[in-house]
Design an enzyme around this catalytic site. Structure first.
Site, PDB file in Angstrom:
ATOM      1  N   GLY A  30     -66.851-103.341  79.678  1.00  0.00           N
ATOM      2  CA  GLY A  30     -66.175-102.045  79.484  1.00  0.00           C
ATOM      3  C   GLY A  30     -67.183-100.912  79.465  1.00  0.00           C
ATOM      4  N   ARG A  40     -80.482 -93.424  82.864  1.00  0.00           N
ATOM      5  CA  ARG A  40     -81.491 -92.376  83.080  1.00  0.00           C
ATOM      6  C   ARG A  40     -82.803 -92.738  82.393  1.00  0.00           C
ATOM      7  NH1 ARG A  40     -82.878 -88.177  79.624  1.00  0.00           N
ATOM      8  NH2 ARG A  40     -83.621 -86.236  80.583  1.00  0.00           N
ATOM      9  N   ALA A  41     -82.685 -93.234  81.152  1.00  0.00           N
ATOM     10  CA  ALA A  41     -83.892 -93.579  80.390  1.00  0.00           C
ATOM     11  C   ALA A  41     -84.647 -94.733  81.049  1.00  0.00           C
ATOM     12  CB  ALA A  41     -83.507 -93.944  78.952  1.00  0.00           C
ATOM     13  N   ARG A  91     -66.022-106.595  85.123  1.00  0.00           N
ATOM     14  CA  ARG A  91     -66.075-107.884  84.418  1.00  0.00           C
ATOM     15  C   ARG A  91     -66.079-108.924  85.535  1.00  0.00           C
ATOM     16  NH1 ARG A  91     -65.189-106.237  79.229  1.00  0.00           N
ATOM     17  NH2 ARG A  91     -63.662-104.590  78.876  1.00  0.00           N
ATOM     18  N   ASP A 122     -71.554-108.334  74.479  1.00  0.00           N
ATOM     19  CA  ASP A 122     -72.007-109.728  74.373  1.00  0.00           C
ATOM     20  C   ASP A 122     -71.664-110.560  75.614  1.00  0.00           C
ATOM     21  OD1 ASP A 122     -69.319-109.823  73.785  1.00  0.00           O
ATOM     22  OD2 ASP A 122     -69.521-111.183  72.086  1.00  0.00           O
ATOM     23  N   THR A 145     -71.340-100.649  74.246  1.00  0.00           N
ATOM     24  CA  THR A 145     -69.909-100.948  74.081  1.00  0.00           C
ATOM     25  C   THR A 145     -69.374-100.052  72.983  1.00  0.00           C
ATOM     26  OG1 THR A 145     -68.299-102.553  73.242  1.00  0.00           O
ATOM     27  CG2 THR A 145     -70.563-102.943  72.608  1.00  0.00           C
ATOM     28  N   ASP A 147     -67.191-100.883  70.960  1.00  0.00           N
ATOM     29  CA  ASP A 147     -66.683-101.710  69.857  1.00  0.00           C
ATOM     30  C   ASP A 147     -67.631-101.820  68.657  1.00  0.00           C
ATOM     31  OD1 ASP A 147     -64.569-102.136  71.552  1.00  0.00           O
ATOM     32  OD2 ASP A 147     -65.225-104.124  72.180  1.00  0.00           O
ATOM     33  N   ASP A 149     -69.680-104.092  68.007  1.00  0.00           N
ATOM     34  CA  ASP A 149     -69.528-105.448  67.455  1.00  0.00           C
ATOM     35  C   ASP A 149     -70.739-106.335  67.727  1.00  0.00           C
ATOM     36  OD1 ASP A 149     -69.155-105.502  70.177  1.00  0.00           O
ATOM     37  OD2 ASP A 149     -67.463-106.879  70.144  1.00  0.00           O
ATOM     38  N   MET A 189     -59.064 -99.152  69.554  1.00  0.00           N
ATOM     39  CA  MET A 189     -59.702-100.286  70.246  1.00  0.00           C
ATOM     40  C   MET A 189     -60.710-100.990  69.351  1.00  0.00           C
ATOM     41  SD  MET A 189     -60.355 -99.472  74.244  1.00  0.00           S
ATOM     42  CE  MET A 189     -59.089 -99.849  75.451  1.00  0.00           C
ATOM     43  N   ARG A 191     -61.449-104.645  70.357  1.00  0.00           N
ATOM     44  CA  ARG A 191     -61.262-106.061  70.712  1.00  0.00           C
ATOM     45  C   ARG A 191     -61.063-106.897  69.455  1.00  0.00           C
ATOM     46  NH1 ARG A 191     -62.110-108.507  75.705  1.00  0.00           N
ATOM     47  NH2 ARG A 191     -63.301-106.749  76.465  1.00  0.00           N
ATOM     48  N   ARG A 273     -62.478 -94.731  75.652  1.00  0.00           N
ATOM     49  CA  ARG A 273     -63.698 -95.075  76.381  1.00  0.00           C
ATOM     50  C   ARG A 273     -64.247 -93.903  77.191  1.00  0.00           C
ATOM     51  NH1 ARG A 273     -62.502-100.962  78.198  1.00  0.00           N
ATOM     52  NH2 ARG A 273     -62.601-100.162  80.306  1.00  0.00           N
TER      53      ARG A 273
END
Ligand code: F6P
Length: 340
Positions: A30, A40-41, A91, A122, A145, A147, A149, A189, A191, A273
């Protein structure tokens, strides 16, 4: 477990010890606001050390299909403030097979890429781990992400922007909820994780927050809302993480049954997002994108670089999915306590 930071500090101490010719970079899973700042970095740090960069489009799908382009510092101008990802993302099914990964590895060899930076969550790190294990490429991960998480970093790139976006929506729903004296159940959101939900609930002054990490009985939740109305509240906001059983619709039904009150469910969805990344996400992306390249140059591989208590933190890829990052206990408690 975490390993000490050996790459931050004086750039003069960093050399291309690994003898890398080119570094590849891709965004995967996502999209998250701040991914562009990370790309960019990566490009500009590699350029600083005289190493070329190959941008890979559409994540591991693009690596499988050989969708690659050389990127120089000017190619990443004017993207630090943009949401989404300039490199596109996906994905990937193709990456789930050993044959698919072998084809991607072949493209990397052909483009003289010796090291790869994978920006994602992950699932993306699983793909990165397999590439390193099966084909011996040096790979570093950057946590991207909404999330939040991922174990091994206090925050992921995109999380703070997503929280701001969701909070803006909660504030607006509060206006109409208060005017109609209704109960609003709002799904955010995340997940399987409740980080966005807890942050938004505390910042948005919600009456209840429901997250997968803390199972709750819905009849009790309805009763708590009913009691808050007895205490004089005329409208209520309930924040539900998408991973909580039943989601917003199920929770709204249970509250209506338990209170007899009009309830509305709103699912915020993919709007969370999008948008221009907030400063926190741009800065985190810049620092971690640079650190990932410097780590590759110094010979590191198979790790995600995150930030813990303002220090760079390196964790093996496996730890990012084997360890679960719990929701912030103090914030969860505050969200509930302050809703009285
Ligand atoms: O991982 C980011 C995320 O936005 C999750 O919060 C959500 O569950 C998922 O991606 C949605 O994925 P997709 O865009 O593939 O439907």
């Amino acid at each position: 477990m975490t390993r000490p930071d050996t790459t931050s500090g004086n750039a003069d101490q960093i050399e291309n010890r690994a003898g890398l010719r080119r570094i590849g970079v891709l965004t995967s899973g996502g999209d998250a606001p701040g991914m562009n700042a990370a790309v960019r970095a990566v490009v500009r740090t590699a350029s600083y050390y005289g190493v070329g960069v190959v941008g890979i489009r559409r994540g591991f799908n693009g690596l499988h299909d050989g969708e690659m382009e050389l990127l120089g510092p000017r190619d990443v101008a004017n993207i630090i403030q943009r949401g989404g990802t300039r490199l596109l993302t996906a994905r990937s099914r193709a990456w789930r097979t050993p044959e698919g990964r072998a084809q991607g590895a072949e493209h990397l060899r052909r483009w003289e890429v010796d090291g790869l930076v994978v920006i994602g969550g992950d699932g993306s790190f699983h793909g990165a781990h397999l590439l390193a294990q099966e084909h011996g490429f040096r790979v570093m991960g950057v946590p991207g992400t909404i999330d939040n998480d991922l174990y091994g970093t206090d925050y992921t790139i995109g999380y703070h922007t997503a929280v701001e976006t969701a909070l803006d929506a909660v504030d607006k729903l509060r206006d109409t909820g208060a005017s109609h004296e209704r109960i609003f159940v709002i799904e955010v959101m995340g997940r399987h994780a409740g980080h966005i939900a807890v942050e938004v609930a505390l910042a948005g002054g919600a009456e209840e927050v429901l997250v997968p990490e803390r199972p709750r009985d819905l009849a009790e939740v309805a009763e708590a809302v009913r009691q808050s109305q007895e205490r004089g509240k005329t409208s209520s906001i309930v924040i539900v993480a998408e991973g909580f059983p039943g989601g917003a619709e199920g929770v709204a039904r249970a509250i209506t049954e338990g209170t007899g009150e009009e309830t509305r469910a709103t699912i915020l969805g993919h709007i969370q997002r999008g948008g221009s990344p907030v400063a926190h996400d741009r800065v985190l992306a810049s620092v971690l994108g640079q650190a990932a390249v410097e780590a590759l140059l110094m010979g590191r591989s198979g790790e995600m670089v995150g930030e813990v208590a303002h220090q760079l933190n390196f964790v093996p890829f496996e730890d990012t999915w084997n360890h679960k990052k719990d929701v912030a206990r103090a914030k969860y408690r505050s969200a509930k306590l302050l809703s009285c």
